[in-house]
Design a protein around this motif. Sequence first.
Motif, PDB file in Angstrom:
ATOM      1  N   ASP A  21       0.773  -1.199   0.017  1.00  0.00           N
ATOM      2  CA  ASP A  21      -0.189  -0.030   0.002  1.00  0.00           C
ATOM      3  C   ASP A  21       0.723   1.243   0.075  1.00  0.00           C
ATOM      4  O   ASP A  21       0.250   2.290   0.533  1.00  0.00           O
ATOM      5  N   ARG A  22       2.083   1.105  -0.461  1.00  0.00           N
ATOM      6  CA  ARG A  22       3.020   2.401  -0.488  1.00  0.00           C
ATOM      7  C   ARG A  22       2.247   3.585  -1.315  1.00  0.00           C
ATOM      8  O   ARG A  22       2.728   4.518  -0.608  1.00  0.00           O
ATOM      9  N   TYR A  23       1.607   3.378  -2.324  1.00  0.00           N
ATOM     10  CA  TYR A  23       1.187   4.661  -2.945  1.00  0.00           C
ATOM     11  C   TYR A  23      -0.162   4.771  -2.915  1.00  0.00           C
ATOM     12  O   TYR A  23      -0.975   5.649  -3.635  1.00  0.00           O
ATOM     13  N   GLY A  24      -0.937   4.061  -2.126  1.00  0.00           N
ATOM     14  CA  GLY A  24      -2.326   4.237  -1.683  1.00  0.00           C
ATOM     15  C   GLY A  24      -2.745   5.222  -0.561  1.00  0.00           C
ATOM     16  O   GLY A  24      -3.945   5.497  -0.846  1.00  0.00           O
ATOM     17  N   TRP A  25      -1.899   5.788   0.047  1.00  0.00           N
ATOM     18  CA  TRP A  25      -2.243   6.455   1.153  1.00  0.00           C
ATOM     19  C   TRP A  25      -2.089   8.116   0.800  1.00  0.00           C
ATOM     20  O   TRP A  25      -0.999   8.427   0.091  1.00  0.00           O
ATOM     21  N   ARG A  26      -3.015   8.830   1.299  1.00  0.00           N
ATOM     22  CA  ARG A  26      -2.806  10.179   0.985  1.00  0.00           C
ATOM     23  C   ARG A  26      -2.826  10.948   2.050  1.00  0.00           C
ATOM     24  O   ARG A  26      -3.347  10.651   3.241  1.00  0.00           O
ATOM     25  N   SER A  27      -1.931  11.922   2.398  1.00  0.00           N
ATOM     26  CA  SER A  27      -1.772  12.822   3.487  1.00  0.00           C
ATOM     27  C   SER A  27      -2.757  13.746   3.678  1.00  0.00           C
ATOM     28  O   SER A  27      -2.855  14.482   4.727  1.00  0.00           O
ATOM     29  N   VAL A  28      -3.291  14.170   2.581  1.00  0.00           N
ATOM     30  CA  VAL A  28      -4.295  15.331   2.762  1.00  0.00           C
ATOM     31  C   VAL A  28      -5.645  14.814   2.590  1.00  0.00           C
ATOM     32  O   VAL A  28      -6.044  13.949   1.788  1.00  0.00           O
ATOM     33  N   THR A  29      -6.562  15.225   3.473  1.00  0.00           N
ATOM     34  CA  THR A  29      -8.012  14.970   3.352  1.00  0.00           C
ATOM     35  C   THR A  29      -8.826  16.257   3.187  1.00  0.00           C
ATOM     36  O   THR A  29      -8.214  17.376   3.429  1.00  0.00           O
ATOM     37  N   ALA A  30     -10.030  15.885   2.732  1.00  0.00           N
ATOM     38  CA  ALA A  30     -10.876  17.022   2.425  1.00  0.00           C
ATOM     39  C   ALA A  30     -12.290  16.897   2.999  1.00  0.00           C
ATOM     40  O   ALA A  30     -12.805  15.701   2.968  1.00  0.00           O
ATOM     41  N   ALA A  31     -13.011  17.924   3.232  1.00  0.00           N
ATOM     42  CA  ALA A  31     -14.291  17.753   3.613  1.00  0.00           C
ATOM     43  C   ALA A  31     -15.102  18.710   2.836  1.00  0.00           C
ATOM     44  O   ALA A  31     -14.823  19.830   2.876  1.00  0.00           O
ATOM     45  N   ALA A  32     -16.194  18.584   2.303  1.00  0.00           N
ATOM     46  CA  ALA A  32     -16.941  19.514   1.498  1.00  0.00           C
ATOM     47  C   ALA A  32     -18.540  19.358   2.266  1.00  0.00           C
ATOM     48  O   ALA A  32     -19.156  18.629   2.526  1.00  0.00           O
ATOM     49  N   ARG A  47      -2.665  15.219   7.173  1.00  0.00           N
ATOM     50  CA  ARG A  47      -2.503  14.319   8.345  1.00  0.00           C
ATOM     51  C   ARG A  47      -1.322  13.921   9.067  1.00  0.00           C
ATOM     52  O   ARG A  47      -0.481  14.483   8.263  1.00  0.00           O
ATOM     53  N   GLN A  48      -1.227  14.120  10.197  1.00  0.00           N
ATOM     54  CA  GLN A  48       0.028  14.158  11.006  1.00  0.00           C
ATOM     55  C   GLN A  48       0.639  12.757  10.989  1.00  0.00           C
ATOM     56  O   GLN A  48       1.915  12.696  11.094  1.00  0.00           O
ATOM     57  N   ALA A  49      -0.224  11.549  10.903  1.00  0.00           N
ATOM     58  CA  ALA A  49       0.413  10.355  10.948  1.00  0.00           C
ATOM     59  C   ALA A  49      -0.587   9.358  10.793  1.00  0.00           C
ATOM     60  O   ALA A  49      -1.686   9.790  10.053  1.00  0.00           O
ATOM     61  N   GLY A  50      -0.428   8.136  10.600  1.00  0.00           N
ATOM     62  CA  GLY A  50      -1.421   7.076  10.298  1.00  0.00           C
ATOM     63  C   GLY A  50      -1.280   6.432   8.987  1.00  0.00           C
ATOM     64  O   GLY A  50      -2.282   5.512   8.594  1.00  0.00           O
ATOM     65  N   ARG A  51      -0.158   6.569   8.250  1.00  0.00           N
ATOM     66  CA  ARG A  51      -0.050   5.820   7.187  1.00  0.00           C
ATOM     67  C   ARG A  51       0.204   4.416   7.304  1.00  0.00           C
ATOM     68  O   ARG A  51       0.912   4.009   8.154  1.00  0.00           O
ATOM     69  N   PRO A  52      -0.905   3.666   6.610  1.00  0.00           N
ATOM     70  CA  PRO A  52      -0.732   2.113   6.639  1.00  0.00           C
ATOM     71  C   PRO A  52       0.505   1.851   5.909  1.00  0.00           C
ATOM     72  O   PRO A  52       1.102   2.078   4.793  1.00  0.00           O
ATOM     73  N   ILE A  53       1.601   0.815   6.428  1.00  0.00           N
ATOM     74  CA  ILE A  53       2.518   0.120   5.890  1.00  0.00           C
ATOM     75  C   ILE A  53       2.134  -1.625   5.875  1.00  0.00           C
ATOM     76  O   ILE A  53       2.278  -2.087   7.017  1.00  0.00           O
ATOM     77  N   THR A  54       1.881  -2.032   4.829  1.00  0.00           N
ATOM     78  CA  THR A  54       1.652  -3.331   4.729  1.00  0.00           C
ATOM     79  C   THR A  54       2.925  -4.244   3.872  1.00  0.00           C
ATOM     80  O   THR A  54       3.014  -3.866   2.798  1.00  0.00           O
ATOM     81  N   LEU A  55       3.486  -5.112   4.583  1.00  0.00           N
ATOM     82  CA  LEU A  55       4.567  -5.916   3.964  1.00  0.00           C
ATOM     83  C   LEU A  55       4.297  -6.959   3.726  1.00  0.00           C
ATOM     84  O   LEU A  55       3.880  -7.738   4.547  1.00  0.00           O
ATOM     85  N   GLU A  56       4.254  -7.572   2.084  1.00  0.00           N
ATOM     86  CA  GLU A  56       3.927  -8.885   2.112  1.00  0.00           C
ATOM     87  C   GLU A  56       5.012  -9.802   1.292  1.00  0.00           C
ATOM     88  O   GLU A  56       5.812  -9.218   0.641  1.00  0.00           O
ATOM     89  N   ALA A  57       4.856 -11.131   1.671  1.00  0.00           N
ATOM     90  CA  ALA A  57       5.529 -12.002   1.050  1.00  0.00           C
ATOM     91  C   ALA A  57       4.888 -12.866  -0.001  1.00  0.00           C
ATOM     92  O   ALA A  57       3.291 -12.620   0.119  1.00  0.00           O
ATOM     93  N   ALA A  58       5.341 -14.004  -0.466  1.00  0.00           N
ATOM     94  CA  ALA A  58       4.427 -14.568  -1.592  1.00  0.00           C
ATOM     95  C   ALA A  58       4.847 -16.012  -1.508  1.00  0.00           C
ATOM     96  O   ALA A  58       6.153 -16.246  -0.800  1.00  0.00           O
ATOM     97  N   ARG A  59       4.390 -16.773  -2.234  1.00  0.00           N
ATOM     98  CA  ARG A  59       4.704 -18.207  -2.099  1.00  0.00           C
ATOM     99  C   ARG A  59       6.060 -18.486  -2.866  1.00  0.00           C
ATOM    100  O   ARG A  59       6.851 -19.374  -2.581  1.00  0.00           O
ATOM    101  N   ASP A  60       6.519 -17.679  -3.664  1.00  0.00           N
ATOM    102  CA  ASP A  60       7.764 -17.662  -4.313  1.00  0.00           C
ATOM    103  C   ASP A  60       8.949 -16.753  -4.060  1.00  0.00           C
ATOM    104  O   ASP A  60       9.911 -16.544  -4.629  1.00  0.00           O
ATOM    105  N   ARG A  61       8.574 -15.861  -2.937  1.00  0.00           N
ATOM    106  CA  ARG A  61       9.622 -14.962  -2.721  1.00  0.00           C
ATOM    107  C   ARG A  61       9.349 -14.613  -1.127  1.00  0.00           C
ATOM    108  O   ARG A  61       8.439 -14.713  -0.763  1.00  0.00           O
TER     109      ARG A  61
END
Length: 131
Positions: A21-32, A47-61
């Motif tokens: 999820d390296r590129y899925g998080w945005r530090s800017v939020t908006a409300a309309a 946002r000050q913090a709260g970025r998710p970091i998901t590290l994944e392995a796979a069956r071949d690596r």
Amino acid sequence: MISLTHDGTTLTLPGDLFWADRYGWRSVTAAAQYTLTGALVLEYHQRQAGRPITLEAARDRAWMDRGTADTLQAWANIPGAEMQLDWHGEIHTVHWRHEDGALELETLRELVPHQSADRVIATLRFLETPE
């Protein structure tokens, strides 16, 4: 190189773990919102913090040995454990993301008796927090 440090103990993790999820998080939020007169009011926040970091392995690596997996499991069972993640030179202060499962471990092949060198596939879920 990827490593995780907790209370002065450093674990070396497989260097080819994938940061899903390296590129899925945005530090800017908006409300309309619309006012009673119909005018549009936009609010933006950094946002000050709260970025998710998901590290994944796979069956071949990105396998790890059972000893490393056992240590990760022990750390995931420590409430509020704060760790330092070194992702190829980028340092991140992280906590386990328990609300999303924190840690998944699956043995590549189930061998009996268990050996510390048995291979394990892992998914590690962290939340980046302020230092």
